[in-house]
Structures are given as C-alpha cells and as structure tokens.
Design an enzyme around this catalytic site. Sequence first.
Site, PDB file in Angstrom:
ATOM      1  N   ASP A 162       4.203  14.543  14.812  1.00 20.81           N
ATOM      2  CA  ASP A 162       4.428  14.534  13.355  1.00 20.81           C
ATOM      3  C   ASP A 162       3.097  14.677  12.624  1.00 20.81           C
ATOM      4  OD1 ASP A 162       5.890  14.466  11.039  1.00 20.81           O
ATOM      5  OD2 ASP A 162       6.036  12.283  10.946  1.00 20.81           O
TER       6      ASP A 162
ATOM      7  N   ILE B  59       0.839  -1.211   0.000  1.00 20.25           N
ATOM      8  CA  ILE B  59       0.000   0.000   0.000  1.00 20.25           C
ATOM      9  C   ILE B  59       0.864   1.248   0.000  1.00 20.25           C
ATOM     10  CG2 ILE B  59      -1.760   1.310   1.220  1.00 20.25           C
ATOM     11  CD1 ILE B  59      -2.587  -1.258   2.651  1.00 20.25           C
ATOM     12  N   ALA B  60       1.882   1.253   0.838  1.00 14.36           N
ATOM     13  CA  ALA B  60       2.705   2.465   0.970  1.00 14.36           C
ATOM     14  C   ALA B  60       4.119   2.080   1.350  1.00 14.36           C
ATOM     15  CB  ALA B  60       2.098   3.379   2.033  1.00 14.36           C
TER      16      ALA B  60
END
Lengths: 112, 230, 296
Positions: C142, C31-32
């Site tokens: 983050d 996916i990533a």
Amino acid sequence: MNKPTIGLLLGAGLGVLDGCTAFFYPDTKGMMTGIIIGSTFKGLVAGLLIGFFARKVHNMAAGIAFGVLLSGLFALGVAMMQGNHYAAIIVPGSVVGLIVGFATQKYPHATA
Amino acid sequence: MSFPVTRYSAVRGASSADRGERSRAWDVLAAAYWQPVCKYVALKWRLDPADAKDLTQGFFAAAIEKDHFASYDPSKARFRTFLRVCVDGYVANERKAATRVKRGGASVCVEVDDRIAASSSLEDYFRDEWVRSMFAMAVEELQRLCDDRGKTIAYRLFARYDLEDEGRDPEANYRMLAAEFALPVTQVTNHLAWARREFRRIVLDRLREITADNEEFEKEAQLLLGICSN
Amino acid sequence: MLELSDRNVAALRRVLEQPDSNGRYHPVREIARGGMGVVWEADDRELGRRVALKILPFGAASADWLCREARVLAGLEHPGIVPVHDAGLLADGRAFYAMKLVQGNRLDQAVAGLTRNQRLRIFQRICEPVEFAHSRGIIHRDLKPENVMVGEFGEVLVMDWGVAKLSSGGPETGIIGTPQYMAPEQAAGANDTVDQRSDVYGLGGILQFLLADQPSSRPLQAICKKAMAQDPRERYATAAAMSADVGKFLEGEPVSAYRENPFEVAWRWMARHRTLVLLFLGYVVMRALVLYFLGR
C-alpha cells in the site's frame, strides 16, 4: 580515466585549437605545421603535468593556479622564441591552463 | 486478543423460555430504546409527544405480550435495525386500525424537530437518538456509582469538564477546575481519569447487554466510538 | 431520563474515544483518523517520552490485524521504518500499539516548495526501507504518498505496514491496497502473484505524484512508465534498481529505462559538465577577442 590522462587529452586538444588560430596571422604563413605541432606538444606536456599535480593536490584553487602559471610560462617561452605576439600567445595559453587545471581537479569524481 | 465469551444479552434473554429472565431482558431493552423509539415515532408520523408516548407504550406492551422479538435473527440485521422495522410495522397497523374505526384520523401535526436536518434520514435520526439515550443512561449510572462510592466530586468534575467540553486548552481547563474545586491539578486529572474509565465501562457493559453477540457488539461499539458511520 | 444536548453527546463521544491504557499512556491529541483506526499523540508516563498510539476499531479481527502490523514492524529495524515500542489492549478492549512519534508531514504535504532534485532524493530514500523490507520477505502493498512521512530533520519514513504481505504468510483473499497506486495484479485480487514488483508499481505511482507539478523530463517519465508497466516482468526487478535509475538521472547519466537520441546525449553531457562547457566557451570568446584586438 585518470587525472594525468584527462590533462594530457584536454591539453593536446586545446593545444591543437590554440595552434590553429595562427591561421589568422598572415605573418605565420609557412610555419603553420611547426606552430601546430609545437602548440600541441606544449599543451600535451602542460596537461600531463597539471594532471599529475591534480593527482597529488586535491584543491580546485591550487589546481587552477598551477595550470595558469605553468601554461603561462610555457606560452612565455614560445613567445620569446617567436619574439612577437606576446599577448596573443600568453593570454590564451594561460586560459588553456585554467581549463585544464579545473577539469583535472573536477574529473574524475571519486577516483583520483 | 478477544473479548469475553460469556456475556449477558438482553436481546437473547427476551426470547428466553424463563419468564423471569424474559421480564428482566424486557426491562433492559425498554430502558435503552424507550426514548429513541418515542422520538422516532413522533418525528416520523408527525405526532405530538403524548400520542407518540402512547404508541411507544403500546408497542413495547404488544412486543412483550406477543413475544415479537423471538423472531430476531442476529445474522440478518442489528437488533437496533430490527427494532425500528418492528416499530414501523406496529405504528402503521395501529394507524390503519384507527382510520378504520374513524378514530384519530386527524393526528396533530407538530413542528418538525430541527435535528432531522442534521441526520441524513430517519434511520440516522433513530440511531442518533439511540446514542443519546445510551449516553444519558450511562451518565446517570455513573452518577449513582459515584454517589454509592462516595466519589461525588469525581462525578461533578466529569459533568463540568466532559459534559460541557468547550474545546478549550485541556491544561487550562484542569487548572480552572482545580481552582474551582479547591483541589490540586493532579487530583482533578486522577478523578477525571477514573470517571472516564467508569463511563466507558458502563457504556460498553450496557452495549453488551443490548446486543445479541460479539459481532453486533463490535459494530455498535465502532459506531459509538465514531470510527464507522453506521 | 437525563436529556443530553448534541454538544453533550459530542463531548461524551470524545471521552469514549480517548485511549485508556490503564495509566501508562496519557492521550494528548488526535493526530490522524482513517478507516483503519485513529492515531493519537500520547505521553508515555513510564519512560517520559511522546509516542504515537495507533488504535484500531473494536473487533477481534482488527486486533489480529494490529498485532500483525506490530509484528511486521518489530521485525523491520531500519531508519526508514517507524520502530514499535509496545502493543496491547486498551482498558475498553480496543487494540493499540505505541510507536515512535514522527514530527513532520506526510509526503503529499511535505513536498510543496521543493525542487525536482530534492523530491527525487526523497524518493530514493523511500526506496531504501522498501528494498530493506523486500530483503526480509515483506511486501508493503500500500505504498502511496499518504503513507510516507517526512520528518522535520529530513528523515523519510514509510508507514502503515498493516496490509504487508509476509513471505511466510498463508493464502489471502480480497483486494488489498489503494486503487490509484495499486498494481494490476493487486487490483485483480491475485495476491499469490504479488511480489516486490507490485511495490515497484506503487513506487512508480509515488514518483509520478512527486513529478506531477514539475517540468516534464522524458527519462523520468520513462522511469515511471517502466515502474508502472502492466506486466510485472517489464517493471524494475527491485526498488533498488529503480532508485539507481533515479540516481543516474540525478547524476546526469543515462537511465536504463530510456534510449536517448544523439542530440539528447549531447545536451545531457553539456548539462552535466556545465562549468567545463562554459569555460570552453569562455576560451573561444577570449580567443576571438584576442584575434580582434591583437591579431591585426
């Protein structure tokens, strides 16, 4: 602010405005004070009743219909007393009822 | 979560006092690096394959004889980088000596391997060739393992599916292989899962052997798994 | 020796990268991919569901980091935070954790075509899990559009809690975060001074991103400016306070970050009570018409 108060203030304000338009009718000269006070009182009473109605019935269409009907009846009464300017009194009077009916249904948002 | 502490390292074994241990370590290192070193030498110095082979042979012989790798310090660089620098030094010296005795001044210019275009530098080229060599060794070892265990079919499926991955829909490929090998799809996927697991294990085992410590192993494993660029 | 082509090498690398959990999770697709690892969609064969497997690069430090993220997530049960189902080591020693698979898009991809108000409502929903985490003593550190997912049913999820600061955590060194969305105290590496207001700065950055291609509005600009103030004391004290200010803007009320002039007050009031204003104008027009046609 609660709904009857909104109706009362808005009705009174629009009533003053409604009464002031009599300045444009030369035949009402000399009766201006009475007209303005009467119109304000009419708006005030109608606004208060529409406000109470809005507190009981939470329905925009019903609120507007009640406002138009009630203000129209009040205006009809005034026009009959006057015996003249029926349309010029009843039409704006009903529109005032429409505005007050809408406003009392819509505001305040959460607390009725 | 940590990796096994006890592990065999050919890099450390290469500088062992025990002659047998040293010899075994050299075999492991030579097997892992012979091909990449040979290709790197040929490309960098524009040598024909035979000359590159001779130089590679000479390099490993000299390294064993003079115990070059004893000076390797894992805290300063990866073994792969250290080895490449050693090769550079060795070949440069050899060529200098050859010029002095007026031998071999005219090396044969070979066509530059077009793979260099894909690698940003000679260092990348050496790294890519090392990866290729590691994978080739692992595939060969997997084939031997499958033969030994009577799982030839698993290797054949692995070779058909994973060596020639054409990016098709995996499910369609499984069905195609099942028809080709007259097996149920579930057996195809089970065989493939086993072969892949063994392939991963072999690659990582070989990698542990040719790295000095866990830190270097992790860095090189990241490279092999494509997470980090170098 | 066997001679492998570049295509063979690429194919074998894909084999090597595939997660092998000894049978439970069957990889479906990647996916990533980023510096902190790879995320795979996988079939959880034990429970018969699709999950997202986050796999870290080799290394004990990475494994510790992943465990930490898994623990942080496990302690944050909130609809805006992805639940963790499982964590452990793959057969090859890489650390992984399995989490709910979110079907949707990253915020930076999801907001195209949305109106300003829709974006602001999404922003408010980003603030909710952040505020919840703050109440548990966890600072994300983050926050950025890439770390927010918008699901296909409109659910908003804050992701990537791997660098979160725990109130119970020990001293940390180094700069943590993404430069574009990083509070000055984070950029300075002053991790001891990082608190929920540092996340408010990140939220300011996200709000700025959401409004970048929208008509400018002074109150919203002021909200961004306040959230991203250099001095943490000048920022919103909490994510909830910032969300409340955005909520006030949406309701047509004055926001705490911006002092309006009388013209702006009147304009905002009219915009808020548009129907009433239109009715009143209608009344005036009607009055004029009555006067014109019947008043003579």
